[in-house]
Design a protein around this motif. Structure first.
Motif, PDB file in Angstrom:
ATOM      1  N   MET A   1      10.804  17.005 -14.588  1.00  0.00           N
ATOM      2  CA  MET A   1      10.814  18.347 -14.998  1.00  0.00           C
ATOM      3  C   MET A   1       9.783  19.059 -16.336  1.00  0.00           C
ATOM      4  SD  MET A   1      15.292  20.077 -14.861  1.00  0.00           S
ATOM      5  CE  MET A   1      16.035  19.113 -15.353  1.00  0.00           C
ATOM      6  N   TRP A   2      10.619  17.967 -17.205  1.00  0.00           N
ATOM      7  CA  TRP A   2       9.569  18.293 -18.121  1.00  0.00           C
ATOM      8  C   TRP A   2       7.602  18.179 -18.189  1.00  0.00           C
ATOM      9  CZ3 TRP A   2      10.419  20.805 -23.061  1.00  0.00           C
ATOM     10  CH2 TRP A   2      10.160  20.159 -24.598  1.00  0.00           C
ATOM     11  N   ASN A   3       7.783  17.025 -17.610  1.00  0.00           N
ATOM     12  CA  ASN A   3       6.163  16.805 -17.486  1.00  0.00           C
ATOM     13  C   ASN A   3       5.728  17.564 -15.756  1.00  0.00           C
ATOM     14  OD1 ASN A   3       6.404  15.087 -19.486  1.00  0.00           O
ATOM     15  ND2 ASN A   3       5.634  13.613 -17.611  1.00  0.00           N
ATOM     16  N   GLY A   4       6.443  18.402 -15.504  1.00  0.00           N
ATOM     17  CA  GLY A   4       6.072  19.329 -13.743  1.00  0.00           C
ATOM     18  C   GLY A   4       6.133  18.272 -12.461  1.00  0.00           C
ATOM     19  N   ASN A   5       6.615  16.721 -12.287  1.00  0.00           N
ATOM     20  CA  ASN A   5       5.952  16.456 -11.482  1.00  0.00           C
ATOM     21  C   ASN A   5       6.941  16.634 -10.705  1.00  0.00           C
ATOM     22  OD1 ASN A   5       5.918  14.050  -9.972  1.00  0.00           O
ATOM     23  ND2 ASN A   5       5.081  13.583 -11.524  1.00  0.00           N
ATOM     24  N   PRO A   6       6.162  16.679  -9.516  1.00  0.00           N
ATOM     25  CA  PRO A   6       6.718  17.085  -8.181  1.00  0.00           C
ATOM     26  C   PRO A   6       8.065  16.131  -7.709  1.00  0.00           C
ATOM     27  CG  PRO A   6       4.741  15.936  -7.382  1.00  0.00           C
ATOM     28  CD  PRO A   6       5.316  16.478  -9.028  1.00  0.00           C
ATOM     29  N   GLN A   7       8.520  15.565  -7.748  1.00  0.00           N
ATOM     30  CA  GLN A   7       9.366  14.464  -8.029  1.00  0.00           C
ATOM     31  C   GLN A   7      10.723  14.831  -7.573  1.00  0.00           C
ATOM     32  OE1 GLN A   7      10.697  10.277  -8.189  1.00  0.00           O
ATOM     33  NE2 GLN A   7      12.544  10.911  -8.126  1.00  0.00           N
ATOM     34  N   ASN A   8      11.411  15.420  -8.588  1.00  0.00           N
ATOM     35  CA  ASN A   8      12.773  15.888  -8.164  1.00  0.00           C
ATOM     36  C   ASN A   8      12.713  17.113  -6.948  1.00  0.00           C
ATOM     37  OD1 ASN A   8      13.063  15.070 -10.578  1.00  0.00           O
ATOM     38  ND2 ASN A   8      13.315  16.342 -12.098  1.00  0.00           N
ATOM     39  N   LEU A   9      11.366  17.763  -6.355  1.00  0.00           N
ATOM     40  CA  LEU A   9      11.629  18.311  -5.469  1.00  0.00           C
ATOM     41  C   LEU A   9      11.849  17.460  -4.353  1.00  0.00           C
ATOM     42  CD1 LEU A   9      11.328  20.709  -3.765  1.00  0.00           C
ATOM     43  CD2 LEU A   9       8.534  20.810  -4.234  1.00  0.00           C
ATOM     44  N   ALA A  10      10.370  16.146  -4.217  1.00  0.00           N
ATOM     45  CA  ALA A  10      10.530  15.069  -3.267  1.00  0.00           C
ATOM     46  C   ALA A  10      12.426  15.159  -3.322  1.00  0.00           C
ATOM     47  CB  ALA A  10       9.698  13.975  -3.286  1.00  0.00           C
ATOM     48  N   LEU A  11      13.152  14.311  -3.711  1.00  0.00           N
ATOM     49  CA  LEU A  11      14.318  14.146  -3.929  1.00  0.00           C
ATOM     50  C   LEU A  11      15.723  14.928  -3.083  1.00  0.00           C
ATOM     51  CD1 LEU A  11      16.678  11.706  -4.836  1.00  0.00           C
ATOM     52  CD2 LEU A  11      16.188  12.210  -6.919  1.00  0.00           C
ATOM     53  N   ALA A  12      14.887  15.794  -3.519  1.00  0.00           N
ATOM     54  CA  ALA A  12      15.667  17.081  -3.225  1.00  0.00           C
ATOM     55  C   ALA A  12      15.425  17.033  -1.758  1.00  0.00           C
ATOM     56  CB  ALA A  12      15.483  18.827  -3.980  1.00  0.00           C
ATOM     57  N   LEU A  13      14.168  17.297  -1.301  1.00  0.00           N
ATOM     58  CA  LEU A  13      14.123  17.062   0.073  1.00  0.00           C
ATOM     59  C   LEU A  13      15.089  16.241   1.093  1.00  0.00           C
ATOM     60  CD1 LEU A  13      10.213  18.150   0.036  1.00  0.00           C
ATOM     61  CD2 LEU A  13      11.882  19.517   1.215  1.00  0.00           C
ATOM     62  N   LEU A  14      14.971  14.882   0.244  1.00  0.00           N
ATOM     63  CA  LEU A  14      14.998  13.621   1.170  1.00  0.00           C
ATOM     64  C   LEU A  14      16.578  14.262   0.734  1.00  0.00           C
ATOM     65  CD1 LEU A  14      13.577  10.913  -0.468  1.00  0.00           C
ATOM     66  CD2 LEU A  14      13.130  11.011   1.059  1.00  0.00           C
ATOM     67  N   VAL A  15      17.589  14.340  -0.313  1.00  0.00           N
ATOM     68  CA  VAL A  15      19.353  14.989  -0.013  1.00  0.00           C
ATOM     69  C   VAL A  15      19.684  15.782   0.743  1.00  0.00           C
ATOM     70  CG1 VAL A  15      20.807  15.647  -1.624  1.00  0.00           C
ATOM     71  CG2 VAL A  15      19.201  14.217  -2.523  1.00  0.00           C
ATOM     72  N   ALA A  16      18.351  16.433   0.629  1.00  0.00           N
ATOM     73  CA  ALA A  16      18.743  17.950   1.891  1.00  0.00           C
ATOM     74  C   ALA A  16      18.502  16.772   3.777  1.00  0.00           C
ATOM     75  CB  ALA A  16      17.486  19.082   1.940  1.00  0.00           C
ATOM     76  N   GLY A  17      18.471  15.991   3.693  1.00  0.00           N
ATOM     77  CA  GLY A  17      17.811  15.903   5.052  1.00  0.00           C
ATOM     78  C   GLY A  17      17.730  16.646   5.938  1.00  0.00           C
ATOM     79  N   GLY A  18      17.033  15.779   6.865  1.00  0.00           N
ATOM     80  CA  GLY A  18      16.684  16.276   8.810  1.00  0.00           C
ATOM     81  C   GLY A  18      15.071  15.996   8.268  1.00  0.00           C
ATOM     82  N   PRO A  19      13.965  15.909   9.750  1.00  0.00           N
ATOM     83  CA  PRO A  19      13.297  15.159   9.577  1.00  0.00           C
ATOM     84  C   PRO A  19      12.437  15.801   9.118  1.00  0.00           C
ATOM     85  CG  PRO A  19      13.631  15.894  11.974  1.00  0.00           C
ATOM     86  CD  PRO A  19      14.981  15.669  11.126  1.00  0.00           C
ATOM     87  N   ILE A  20      12.213  17.153   9.098  1.00  0.00           N
ATOM     88  CA  ILE A  20      11.126  18.169   8.521  1.00  0.00           C
ATOM     89  C   ILE A  20      10.941  18.076   7.358  1.00  0.00           C
ATOM     90  CG2 ILE A  20      10.086  20.294   8.118  1.00  0.00           C
ATOM     91  CD1 ILE A  20       9.983  19.328  11.453  1.00  0.00           C
ATOM     92  N   ALA A  21      12.349  17.409   6.094  1.00  0.00           N
ATOM     93  CA  ALA A  21      12.605  17.995   5.022  1.00  0.00           C
ATOM     94  C   ALA A  21      11.862  16.096   4.945  1.00  0.00           C
ATOM     95  CB  ALA A  21      14.353  18.098   4.358  1.00  0.00           C
ATOM     96  N   ALA A  22      12.283  15.036   5.659  1.00  0.00           N
ATOM     97  CA  ALA A  22      12.077  13.871   5.096  1.00  0.00           C
ATOM     98  C   ALA A  22      10.047  13.953   5.630  1.00  0.00           C
ATOM     99  CB  ALA A  22      12.596  13.111   6.500  1.00  0.00           C
ATOM    100  N   ALA A  23       9.263  14.151   5.770  1.00  0.00           N
ATOM    101  CA  ALA A  23       8.335  14.522   6.060  1.00  0.00           C
ATOM    102  C   ALA A  23       7.950  14.728   5.152  1.00  0.00           C
ATOM    103  CB  ALA A  23       7.725  15.786   7.776  1.00  0.00           C
ATOM    104  N   LEU A  24       8.133  16.295   4.735  1.00  0.00           N
ATOM    105  CA  LEU A  24       7.840  16.773   3.034  1.00  0.00           C
ATOM    106  C   LEU A  24       7.782  15.995   2.087  1.00  0.00           C
ATOM    107  CD1 LEU A  24       9.118  20.627   3.815  1.00  0.00           C
ATOM    108  CD2 LEU A  24       6.846  20.083   4.271  1.00  0.00           C
TER     109      LEU A  24
END
Length: 311
Positions: free
Chosen positions: A124-147
């Motif tokens: 979060m401090w660095n502004g890296n999209p890592q946490n967004l990628a993890l949120a998409l994985l946790v959300a589940g589903g093929p579209i979220a996984a592709a993103l």
């Protein structure tokens, strides 16, 4: 000892409710909250995308001396915000990272102060999209996984076992290949070559002898969240914020969370190996306590016989 169990329970509760968040705060204050690192990755990614859209080489872009190293697909996500002033686009990506982190903590039913979990706070401090990628994985589903995989190529590793999601993500990546500068990426050594010199590199790749036992430990933990440990444990050239990928596996495991909060190289592979060893020990202890007795029961005496009656 009589009465020791309530003392242990009180100590555990105090650690989980006071000690652990205080531990997070101390590490964040000493290691994460550096003014010169604020939004550095959001700015870096956005500048790289702008250079690519202008016909340049995004992997030639540096920020504080660190070369851009993300995969080509990441550029697609930053292309739309390239039309905005840099300060505005950076602010947008910072807010997206915070929102994704808040959603993650709520979705995993963790206390709110897990937002201070140092690897999560680092991203979060660095502004890296890592946490967004993890949120998409946790959300589940093929579209979220592709993103997620598009944002971070290593996000494909936790999808091992979720084959439908992995296949869809692979198809999406292949379809977008013609629009991306893959030749430049290959010439840069997949971004890893230039990144190794500046990476924190806290995975088992730091000491290759640790790779086999770490992989064995991940296999042992395959039903205990191994897919979330795999990136920080064995992916080359890891950064500290990669450890945030383990967050779904930390639910109900405060001691592991405390260990992974510490920004020490090799911490994740060592924790994974120790966790696997404990899992094996637990399994054997459980089998020992539930196994039927191996000794045969003592023979029972034959029933008494009726005395013979003379005719």
């Amino acid at each position: 000892m009589i009465g020791s169990r309530p003392v242990i329970d009180r100590f555990r509760l105090a650690f989980e409710r006071v000690g652990l968040p205080a531990w997070f705060v101390v590490i964040d204050a000493l290691w994460i909250a550096k003014p010169d690192a604020l939004a550095i990755d959001a700015r870096h990614y956005q500048r790289a995308a702008s250079v690519w859209l202008a016909g340049g080489n995004p992997w030639s872009v540096t920020e504080s001396g660190v070369p851009y190293a993300a995969g080509p697909h990441t550029l697609l996500f930053y292309a739309p915000t390239s039309v905005l002033p840099l300060a505005v686009s950076v602010t947008i990506w910072m807010l997206i990272g915070v929102a994704a982190s808040v959603w993650l903590v709520r979705r995993l039913h963790l206390p709110w102060w897990y937002l201070l979990f140092p690897p999560l706070a680092h991203a979060m401090w660095n502004g890296n999209p890592q946490n967004l990628a993890l949120a998409l994985l946790v959300a589940g589903g093929p579209i979220a996984a592709a993103l997620a995989v598009g944002l971070k190529l290593y996000a494909g590793l936790p999808l091992i076992g979720r084959w439908r999601d992995l296949i869809v993500a692979g198809i999406v990546l292949v379809v977008t290949v013609p629009f991306l500068p893959w030749q430049l990426y290959l010439e840069q050594g997949l971004g890893v070559g230039s990144h190794l010199a500046s990476a924190w590199n806290g995975s088992a790749w730091r000491v290759p002898l640790l790779i086999p036992p770490t992989l064995l430990a991940l296999w042992i933990l395959r039903r205990r969240g191994a897919e979330w440990f795999v990136v920080p444990a064995v992916f080359p050239a890891t950064q500290f914020y990669y450890v945030a990928m383990a967050l779904p596996a930390l639910v109900g495991r405060p001691l592991i969370a405390a260990a992974l909060a510490l920004p020490m190289i090799l911490m994740t592979p060592l924790v994974v190996i120790a966790f696997a060893a404990w899992t094996v020990y637990e399994g054997r202890a459980r089998r020992t306590t539930t196994a039927p007795p191996t000794t045969a029961p003592p023979p029972t005496a034959p029933p008494p016989t009726e005395p013979a009656v003379s005719p």
